[in-house]
Design a protein around this motif. Sequence first.
Motif, short mmCIF file in Angstrom:
data_model
loop_
_atom_site.label_atom_id
_atom_site.label_comp_id
_atom_site.label_asym_id
_atom_site.label_seq_id
_atom_site.Cartn_x
_atom_site.Cartn_y
_atom_site.Cartn_z
N ALA A 95 37.16 3.09 49.46
CA ALA A 95 37.86 1.33 48.17
C ALA A 95 39.27 1.85 48.03
CB ALA A 95 37.14 1.76 47.12
N ILE A 96 39.80 0.05 48.42
CA ILE A 96 41.56 0.50 47.83
C ILE A 96 41.89 0.09 46.74
CG2 ILE A 96 42.15 -0.61 49.90
CD1 ILE A 96 44.58 0.59 49.55
N THR A 97 42.23 0.37 45.26
CA THR A 97 42.75 -0.59 44.18
C THR A 97 44.58 -0.35 43.75
OG1 THR A 97 42.03 -1.42 42.23
CG2 THR A 97 41.28 1.08 42.61
N PRO A 98 44.22 -1.79 42.94
CA PRO A 98 45.38 -0.68 42.40
C PRO A 98 45.41 -0.05 40.69
CG PRO A 98 45.71 -3.29 42.66
CD PRO A 98 44.42 -2.48 43.22
N SER A 99 46.54 0.70 40.40
CA SER A 99 46.43 1.16 39.38
C SER A 99 47.48 1.19 38.19
CB SER A 99 46.20 3.35 39.48
OG SER A 99 45.93 3.52 38.12
N SER A 122 43.51 -1.94 34.40
CA SER A 122 42.75 -3.24 34.66
C SER A 122 42.40 -2.53 36.05
CB SER A 122 44.16 -3.29 35.82
OG SER A 122 45.47 -3.40 34.60
N THR A 123 41.25 -3.11 36.04
CA THR A 123 39.81 -2.60 37.42
C THR A 123 39.61 -4.12 37.83
OG1 THR A 123 37.56 -3.53 35.87
CG2 THR A 123 39.30 -0.73 35.32
N THR A 124 38.60 -3.79 39.70
CA THR A 124 38.80 -4.08 40.31
C THR A 124 37.44 -4.09 41.20
OG1 THR A 124 39.39 -3.18 42.25
CG2 THR A 124 40.72 -4.72 41.52
N PRO A 125 36.33 -4.22 41.72
CA PRO A 125 35.60 -3.83 42.22
C PRO A 125 35.67 -2.65 42.86
CG PRO A 125 34.93 -6.34 42.73
CD PRO A 125 36.61 -6.09 41.25
N TYR A 146 36.31 -11.16 37.14
CA TYR A 146 37.38 -10.08 38.23
C TYR A 146 37.92 -11.43 39.16
CZ TYR A 146 35.50 -5.36 37.94
OH TYR A 146 35.42 -4.63 37.67
N GLU A 147 37.87 -12.69 39.89
CA GLU A 147 38.05 -13.07 40.09
C GLU A 147 39.31 -13.87 40.02
OE1 GLU A 147 35.49 -15.76 43.00
OE2 GLU A 147 34.86 -13.55 43.77
N GLU A 148 38.10 -14.70 38.54
CA GLU A 148 38.50 -15.64 37.64
C GLU A 148 39.91 -14.98 36.26
OE1 GLU A 148 35.29 -18.27 36.11
OE2 GLU A 148 35.43 -19.14 37.96
N GLY A 149 39.74 -13.53 36.79
CA GLY A 149 40.91 -13.09 35.57
C GLY A 149 40.38 -13.69 33.73
N SER A 150 38.92 -13.19 33.94
CA SER A 150 38.16 -13.72 32.71
C SER A 150 38.07 -12.72 31.72
CB SER A 150 36.91 -13.94 32.48
OG SER A 150 36.46 -14.44 33.79
N PRO A 151 39.12 -13.22 30.25
CA PRO A 151 38.91 -12.29 29.48
C PRO A 151 37.95 -11.42 28.66
CG PRO A 151 39.02 -14.76 28.06
CD PRO A 151 39.12 -15.00 29.58
N LEU A 217 42.40 -7.05 36.37
CA LEU A 217 43.08 -7.09 36.71
C LEU A 217 44.19 -8.60 37.17
CD1 LEU A 217 45.60 -5.63 38.44
CD2 LEU A 217 44.44 -6.24 40.94
N ALA A 218 43.10 -9.67 37.49
CA ALA A 218 44.03 -10.59 36.87
C ALA A 218 44.15 -11.01 36.40
CB ALA A 218 42.66 -11.37 37.70
N GLN A 219 43.81 -10.46 35.08
CA GLN A 219 44.13 -11.19 33.04
C GLN A 219 45.41 -9.92 33.09
OE1 GLN A 219 44.33 -12.31 30.18
NE2 GLN A 219 42.76 -13.05 31.10
N MET A 220 45.44 -9.28 33.52
CA MET A 220 46.81 -8.02 33.65
C MET A 220 47.73 -8.44 34.20
SD MET A 220 47.75 -5.11 32.07
CE MET A 220 46.60 -3.59 31.59
#
Length: 407
Positions: A95-99, A122-125, A146-151, A217-220
Motif C-alpha cells: 500500500a502507498i498513500t499520502p499522509s 485524510s484517507t484512501t483505501p 473516496y473517488e467523489e470526495g463525499s463529505p 482524501l479528495a475532500q481534504m
Amino acid sequence: MNFIEIFKSSIQSLIGNKMRSLLTMLGIIIGISSVIAMSAIGKGGEEKITGNLANSGFGVYEINVDTDADEYKSIYSLDREDIEDIKYNIDGIEAITPSIRERISIKNKTGPDVRRMALVYSTTPDFEKVDRVNYIEGRPILSIEYEEGSPVIVIDHLTAKKLFNSESPLGKKISLEFRSLKKVKEFVIVGVFQHPDSAMNEIGLSRMMPTFTRIPLAQMERIKGTKNYETLVVMPEDPLMGKDILVRVIQQLESRNHSNIYDYEEKIPRGSELKSILETLNIFILFVAGISLFVGGIGVMNIMLVSVTERIKEIGIRKAIGAQSKDILFQFLTESIILSLVGGGLGIVIGYLISNIIGYFINISPIVSPAIVLISVIISTLIGLIFGVYPARQASRLNPIDALRNE
C-alpha cells in the motif's frame, strides 16, 4: 518373500509385542509433538507480536520531502502521479498513500453545543490497509465516497460517546473547523471505530487521549486547495525487504522529479530487526525441539537391537527354511519405518492438541505450518530408515546355525 508378506509379518511382530512397540514409538511421539507444538506456539506468538506492532505502524515507512532544504521548490512536492508512477515501477508494495492530518475543532450540529479538539486524517483505501481500525458501528468510507470526495466522516467510539452520549451517531452531522485554514465544513458520520488507545481509557486516562477522525482524501484536497503532499506512507508486502524497497522508491522519485530532497524513516524504529530476531528465535526453538527427535531415533535403534537379540532363534528358523538375508533386512527395516511413521502421526496429533491447550492459557492462536507437518512425516520415515539399518543388518548377517544354537 515379497513385500506384502514382509509387511504382514512386520505388523504381526509389532502387534505381538505391544509394550516394546509403544516404548519404541514413545521417543518419536515426544520428538514430533515437541516440534509441532513449539513451531505452532512460536509462529502464533510471532504473528501476535507483529500483528500488534502492525497496528502501531510496524513495517510501515514514511517518505518525506525536505521542505527546509535550500533547493526545495513547490514542484518537488508529491502528488497522485508520483504515487501511480511508484506503483507501476516498484514491485513488492502492499500500500502507498499520502499522509495528511490537520488539527480541527469538532462541533455537534444536532445536539448541545459540544466542541472537542481532534485530529482528522485524510484517507484512501490504501490508508485503511496501512492504519487498520476495527469498526464497531456503521461502516468504513466507501470506494465511491473516496473517488467523489463525499463529505462523510468516521470517528472513534470515545469521541462519539462524548458528542452524542448514548445515542447512535450514525447519520448525524458534525461541523469541523479547520483553524489553520480558516474553514468550516459539515460532515455526515457513517461509521464509528474503536479508539486505537482505548486501553488507556480503562485505566482512567481518557482525558489525555487524542480524538481521531477520518475523511476522504479528495475532500481534504478541496478544503486545502491543493493536491500536493509532503509525506507518503508506504507499506511493503514483506517488512524484511522494506528498506530495499524504500531505497528503490526514493531513487524513482529522484529520477522522476530531478531532485534529491526525499528521504524515508520507519514508523517503528528497528521494527524489521525485531521481526528478524523473532524468526531466528523460532528457528532456535525448533532446533532445540529437534534434538528430541534425534534422541527418539536412538531409542528406535536400541529397542530394535533388543528385538534382534530376543528373536535370534526366530531368525535362525526362518533362514533355515529358506528366508534370505535381504528378507530379514527388509523386515526389520519395515518394522522400524512403521514404528516411526505411526509414532510421527501420533506426535503430530498430540503436538496439535498441546499447542492449542498452551495457546488457550497464554492467549495465543497457534499456527500449525503444513510445511512443518510434512517435514515431520519425512523425518519420521528417515528416522525409521536410518536408525533401523544397523539393527536390520545385524539381524540379516546372523549365521542360521549359530542362531538356532542360541538359548
